[in-house]
Design a protein around this motif. Sequence first.
Motif, PDB file in Angstrom:
ATOM      1  N   LEU A   6       1.075  -1.250  -0.162  1.00  0.00           N
ATOM      2  CA  LEU A   6      -0.163   0.014   0.020  1.00  0.00           C
ATOM      3  C   LEU A   6       0.868   1.674   0.376  1.00  0.00           C
ATOM      4  O   LEU A   6       1.952   0.922   0.319  1.00  0.00           O
ATOM      5  CB  LEU A   6      -0.628  -0.183   1.138  1.00  0.00           C
ATOM      6  N   ASP A   7       0.736   2.441  -0.248  1.00  0.00           N
ATOM      7  CA  ASP A   7       1.025   3.937  -0.686  1.00  0.00           C
ATOM      8  C   ASP A   7       1.194   3.736   1.123  1.00  0.00           C
ATOM      9  O   ASP A   7      -0.020   4.776   1.666  1.00  0.00           O
ATOM     10  CB  ASP A   7       0.145   4.556  -1.436  1.00  0.00           C
ATOM     11  N   LYS A   8       2.368   3.776   1.449  1.00  0.00           N
ATOM     12  CA  LYS A   8       2.470   4.166   3.179  1.00  0.00           C
ATOM     13  C   LYS A   8       2.064   5.503   3.090  1.00  0.00           C
ATOM     14  O   LYS A   8       1.881   5.407   4.132  1.00  0.00           O
ATOM     15  CB  LYS A   8       3.635   3.368   3.546  1.00  0.00           C
ATOM     16  N   ASP A  30      -0.832 -15.094 -10.684  1.00  0.00           N
ATOM     17  CA  ASP A  30      -1.149 -16.571  -9.642  1.00  0.00           C
ATOM     18  C   ASP A  30      -0.407 -16.536  -8.628  1.00  0.00           C
ATOM     19  O   ASP A  30      -0.844 -17.037  -7.305  1.00  0.00           O
ATOM     20  CB  ASP A  30       0.305 -17.757 -11.056  1.00  0.00           C
ATOM     21  N   TYR A  31       0.578 -15.382  -7.914  1.00  0.00           N
ATOM     22  CA  TYR A  31       1.475 -15.534  -6.961  1.00  0.00           C
ATOM     23  C   TYR A  31       0.125 -14.257  -6.355  1.00  0.00           C
ATOM     24  O   TYR A  31       0.152 -15.124  -4.721  1.00  0.00           O
ATOM     25  CB  TYR A  31       2.218 -14.118  -7.121  1.00  0.00           C
ATOM     26  N   GLY A  32      -0.682 -13.172  -6.479  1.00  0.00           N
ATOM     27  CA  GLY A  32      -1.487 -12.382  -5.705  1.00  0.00           C
ATOM     28  C   GLY A  32      -2.812 -13.110  -5.593  1.00  0.00           C
ATOM     29  O   GLY A  32      -3.311 -12.313  -4.606  1.00  0.00           O
ATOM     30  N   LYS A  33      -3.477 -13.467  -6.144  1.00  0.00           N
ATOM     31  CA  LYS A  33      -4.836 -14.352  -6.381  1.00  0.00           C
ATOM     32  C   LYS A  33      -5.220 -14.590  -4.490  1.00  0.00           C
ATOM     33  O   LYS A  33      -4.135 -15.626  -4.232  1.00  0.00           O
ATOM     34  CB  LYS A  33      -5.393 -15.371  -7.470  1.00  0.00           C
ATOM     35  N   LEU A  34      -6.149 -14.207  -4.676  1.00  0.00           N
ATOM     36  CA  LEU A  34      -6.972 -14.669  -3.360  1.00  0.00           C
ATOM     37  C   LEU A  34      -7.921 -16.074  -3.310  1.00  0.00           C
ATOM     38  O   LEU A  34      -8.746 -16.079  -4.274  1.00  0.00           O
ATOM     39  CB  LEU A  34      -7.391 -14.029  -2.660  1.00  0.00           C
ATOM     40  N   LEU A  35      -7.232 -17.298  -2.837  1.00  0.00           N
ATOM     41  CA  LEU A  35      -8.694 -18.549  -2.757  1.00  0.00           C
ATOM     42  C   LEU A  35      -9.864 -18.761  -1.778  1.00  0.00           C
ATOM     43  O   LEU A  35      -9.230 -18.604  -1.025  1.00  0.00           O
ATOM     44  CB  LEU A  35      -8.438 -20.057  -2.841  1.00  0.00           C
ATOM     45  N   VAL A  36     -10.705 -18.443  -2.216  1.00  0.00           N
ATOM     46  CA  VAL A  36     -11.970 -19.170  -1.700  1.00  0.00           C
ATOM     47  C   VAL A  36     -12.248 -20.583  -1.583  1.00  0.00           C
ATOM     48  O   VAL A  36     -12.389 -20.861  -2.127  1.00  0.00           O
ATOM     49  CB  VAL A  36     -13.321 -17.870  -1.992  1.00  0.00           C
ATOM     50  N   LEU A  37     -12.496 -20.943   0.064  1.00  0.00           N
ATOM     51  CA  LEU A  37     -13.430 -22.675   0.214  1.00  0.00           C
ATOM     52  C   LEU A  37     -14.472 -22.443   0.620  1.00  0.00           C
ATOM     53  O   LEU A  37     -13.794 -22.177   1.850  1.00  0.00           O
ATOM     54  CB  LEU A  37     -12.020 -23.547   1.013  1.00  0.00           C
ATOM     55  N   GLU A  38     -15.156 -22.702   0.233  1.00  0.00           N
ATOM     56  CA  GLU A  38     -16.727 -22.411   0.792  1.00  0.00           C
ATOM     57  C   GLU A  38     -17.382 -24.055   0.837  1.00  0.00           C
ATOM     58  O   GLU A  38     -17.731 -24.750   0.102  1.00  0.00           O
ATOM     59  CB  GLU A  38     -17.288 -21.708   0.742  1.00  0.00           C
ATOM     60  N   THR A  50      -3.958   0.943  -3.075  1.00  0.00           N
ATOM     61  CA  THR A  50      -3.058   0.200  -3.070  1.00  0.00           C
ATOM     62  C   THR A  50      -1.942  -0.196  -4.277  1.00  0.00           C
ATOM     63  O   THR A  50      -2.244   0.304  -5.482  1.00  0.00           O
ATOM     64  CB  THR A  50      -4.608  -1.096  -3.989  1.00  0.00           C
ATOM     65  N   LYS A  51      -1.279  -1.037  -4.551  1.00  0.00           N
ATOM     66  CA  LYS A  51       0.196  -0.492  -4.896  1.00  0.00           C
ATOM     67  C   LYS A  51       0.419  -1.757  -6.141  1.00  0.00           C
ATOM     68  O   LYS A  51       0.419  -2.106  -7.302  1.00  0.00           O
ATOM     69  CB  LYS A  51       1.882  -0.177  -4.779  1.00  0.00           C
ATOM     70  N   SER A  52      -0.151  -2.867  -5.332  1.00  0.00           N
ATOM     71  CA  SER A  52       0.005  -4.490  -5.955  1.00  0.00           C
ATOM     72  C   SER A  52      -1.370  -5.278  -5.475  1.00  0.00           C
ATOM     73  O   SER A  52      -2.357  -5.292  -6.267  1.00  0.00           O
ATOM     74  CB  SER A  52       1.491  -4.961  -5.682  1.00  0.00           C
ATOM     75  N   LEU A  53      -1.446  -4.987  -4.159  1.00  0.00           N
ATOM     76  CA  LEU A  53      -2.074  -6.573  -3.705  1.00  0.00           C
ATOM     77  C   LEU A  53      -2.993  -5.202  -2.232  1.00  0.00           C
ATOM     78  O   LEU A  53      -1.690  -5.134  -2.151  1.00  0.00           O
ATOM     79  CB  LEU A  53      -1.541  -7.754  -2.998  1.00  0.00           C
ATOM     80  N   TYR A  54      -3.985  -6.234  -2.233  1.00  0.00           N
ATOM     81  CA  TYR A  54      -4.729  -5.642  -1.056  1.00  0.00           C
ATOM     82  C   TYR A  54      -5.593  -6.600  -0.631  1.00  0.00           C
ATOM     83  O   TYR A  54      -6.967  -6.410  -0.605  1.00  0.00           O
ATOM     84  CB  TYR A  54      -5.602  -4.347  -2.033  1.00  0.00           C
ATOM     85  N   ASN A  55      -5.128  -7.797  -0.390  1.00  0.00           N
ATOM     86  CA  ASN A  55      -5.376  -9.102   0.345  1.00  0.00           C
ATOM     87  C   ASN A  55      -5.678  -9.113   1.712  1.00  0.00           C
ATOM     88  O   ASN A  55      -4.854  -8.741   2.634  1.00  0.00           O
ATOM     89  CB  ASN A  55      -4.677 -10.373   0.023  1.00  0.00           C
ATOM     90  N   THR A  56      -5.851  -8.884   2.880  1.00  0.00           N
ATOM     91  CA  THR A  56      -6.961  -8.654   3.748  1.00  0.00           C
ATOM     92  C   THR A  56      -7.977  -9.019   4.668  1.00  0.00           C
ATOM     93  O   THR A  56      -8.824  -9.501   4.021  1.00  0.00           O
ATOM     94  CB  THR A  56      -6.801  -6.650   4.125  1.00  0.00           C
ATOM     95  N   VAL A  57      -7.384  -9.791   6.164  1.00  0.00           N
ATOM     96  CA  VAL A  57      -8.389 -10.314   6.663  1.00  0.00           C
ATOM     97  C   VAL A  57      -7.931  -9.726   8.594  1.00  0.00           C
ATOM     98  O   VAL A  57      -7.106  -9.109   8.925  1.00  0.00           O
ATOM     99  CB  VAL A  57      -7.867 -12.252   6.855  1.00  0.00           C
ATOM    100  N   SER A  69      -4.181  -4.927  -7.847  1.00  0.00           N
ATOM    101  CA  SER A  69      -3.796  -3.116  -8.908  1.00  0.00           C
ATOM    102  C   SER A  69      -4.501  -3.997 -10.598  1.00  0.00           C
ATOM    103  O   SER A  69      -3.592  -4.936 -11.415  1.00  0.00           O
ATOM    104  CB  SER A  69      -3.446  -2.963  -8.913  1.00  0.00           C
ATOM    105  N   ASP A  70      -5.045  -3.113 -11.014  1.00  0.00           N
ATOM    106  CA  ASP A  70      -4.825  -3.735 -12.816  1.00  0.00           C
ATOM    107  C   ASP A  70      -3.432  -3.816 -13.522  1.00  0.00           C
ATOM    108  O   ASP A  70      -3.291  -4.746 -14.209  1.00  0.00           O
ATOM    109  CB  ASP A  70      -5.506  -2.067 -13.413  1.00  0.00           C
ATOM    110  N   GLU A  71      -2.784  -2.780 -13.140  1.00  0.00           N
ATOM    111  CA  GLU A  71      -0.941  -3.144 -13.354  1.00  0.00           C
ATOM    112  C   GLU A  71      -0.775  -4.080 -13.337  1.00  0.00           C
ATOM    113  O   GLU A  71       0.707  -4.594 -13.581  1.00  0.00           O
ATOM    114  CB  GLU A  71       0.238  -0.933 -13.312  1.00  0.00           C
ATOM    115  N   TYR A  72      -1.228  -4.618 -11.870  1.00  0.00           N
ATOM    116  CA  TYR A  72      -0.065  -5.825 -11.002  1.00  0.00           C
ATOM    117  C   TYR A  72      -0.567  -6.650 -12.242  1.00  0.00           C
ATOM    118  O   TYR A  72       0.340  -7.759 -12.155  1.00  0.00           O
ATOM    119  CB  TYR A  72      -0.277  -5.953  -9.558  1.00  0.00           C
TER     120      TYR A  72
END
Length: 263
Positions: free
Chosen positions: A121-123, A210-218, A173-180, A199-202
Amino acid sequence: MCRILFATGYGRDIIPLLDALVKASENDPYKEKRGRGKQHRDGWGYVLLKNGNVRHYRSMKPVFEDTDAVEFLRGELEGFVTLMVHARAASQGIKSLFNVQPFAFSSRHGFTFWLIHNGDLDKSRIIQLADLDENELENVSDTYVFATYLCRKLQSPTLSNLLVHYRTIEETTKSLYNTVTLFYRSTGDFVAFITARMSDEYMKNPLNYDYGKLLVLEKENLFAAVSSTLELYHPAEYEVAPNETAFFVRIHEDSFEVKRVHL
């Protein structure tokens, strides 16, 4: 960047996800393909909610070397539990126990929360939004600054309030904003809020995606949100969380409710 795990449900279903996070932190092919090494070794931590108790642990050891702590945690995963885990690969802020997540904060507005984040993130921008002093926060991570923003600006962890403030931070967001974030309100109830944002650029780079995607298992008795590499070590019927999606999870004594919304 980091590997994260959130799960609520029965411990027997969560243990394989924990084991997968440990393995993914030691050998992450997605990270290695990006030329960033293969390990997440800059500390790890977790929050475990079980039987009305909360355990918060942080260590500078890599999770794959902190064998006793991991085995202790595995042994606690019985019955209905809620678990959030973070394995750090530092991108902002010094490598120290201070910056190991989850962060714990107590708000003057009557709630406590624990936060983990994967991404950048942009600190400086968040410091401005939170009316903070940049000189005081030179050595802290962007995630710590984000948590400080929430502590100062979030009035209460209702869905409507969460969306206002998380959308504000989403713009940094600069790259990912995957938060819990796990919230505990003075009324005695727990809620979790999870975001999936790239982010669109990322995401133009397939290796980043592939590295940044968040997976959901329900499933019937399990809801989990995990970093992508865990699928390599624990195959399951994951869904890739759509970009700009948030999940609002109400956690009860032995059950949960999930609401999915657009971030």
